[in-house]
Design an enzyme around this catalytic site. Structure first.
Site, short mmCIF file in Angstrom:
data_model
loop_
_atom_site.label_atom_id
_atom_site.label_comp_id
_atom_site.label_asym_id
_atom_site.label_seq_id
_atom_site.Cartn_x
_atom_site.Cartn_y
_atom_site.Cartn_z
N GLN A 31 11.54 49.33 44.56
CA GLN A 31 12.21 50.58 44.91
C GLN A 31 12.11 51.57 43.77
OE1 GLN A 31 15.82 48.60 46.14
NE2 GLN A 31 16.96 49.47 44.44
N GLY A 32 12.09 52.83 44.15
CA GLY A 32 12.02 53.91 43.19
C GLY A 32 12.98 55.01 43.60
N TYR A 33 13.46 55.75 42.62
CA TYR A 33 14.47 56.78 42.85
C TYR A 33 13.88 58.16 42.64
CZ TYR A 33 17.59 52.92 43.12
OH TYR A 33 18.20 51.77 43.53
N CYS A 34 14.10 59.03 43.62
CA CYS A 34 13.66 60.41 43.54
C CYS A 34 14.69 61.27 42.84
CB CYS A 34 13.39 60.96 44.95
SG CYS A 34 12.11 60.07 45.83
#
Length: 164
Positions: A31-34
């Site tokens: 997962q990655g956060y914008c």
């Protein structure tokens, strides 16, 4: 938060020791956060095995609003570069606790090793407050912003003791 908002009620703990995982299932999560950890809204891209999601969370503490929608690979791939420098990868084990609840055990990979956290979701705040964690759970970190996945993705594993 209005009553129409989908709500997530959870408690999160560090892991004192790994439980028996024979009855649990495992999948890889990336997962990655914008958004930045200090933003009041969290927008996350998540890949759970071959499923892709966009999630928006608002709120603080154990009760937060959460909206998650499945997205196509093309959409995921267009947005994923926006998460550079704010990503985590982990193995997630989901299994029964024996009291009607499920645990979600996250064993972090790569730069975030050896962090291990476990969370339990609840239907009501009263259920969450009445929950007695099993002895393999360590110190509770539900309200510690340093242990939010988006904080870990940006700043790494907190430099505090990771047990009890």
């Amino acid at each position: 938060m209005t009553h129409a908002d989908p709500v997530e009620i959870e408690r999160k703990f560090l892991v004192k020791r790994l439980p028996d995982l024979a009855r649990a299932r495992c999948y890889t999560v990336r997962q990655g956060y914008c958004t930045h950890p200090d933003d009041s809204i969290s927008m996350r891209l998540r890949q759970k095995s071959d499923q892709l999601f966009l999630t928006v969370k608002t709120g603080e503490g154990p009760v937060r609003s959460e909206r998650e929608i499945p997205i196509e690979a093309e959409q995921f791939n267009v947005l994923w570069p926006a998460t550079t420098g704010r990503r985590i990868e982990k193995k997630r084990w989901i299994g029964p606790l024996g009291n009607g609840h499920l645990f979600e055990l996250d064993i972090f990979c790569g730069a975030h090793q050896p962090l291990q956290m476990v969370e339990v979701e609840f239907d009501t705040l009263e259920d969450a407050e009445a929950f007695t964690p099993p002895d393999w759970f360590g110190r509770e970190v539900s309200t510690d912003k340093a242990y939010r996945n988006k904080s870990i993705a940006l700043w790494g594993v907190p430099q505090q003791p990771m047990s009890v």
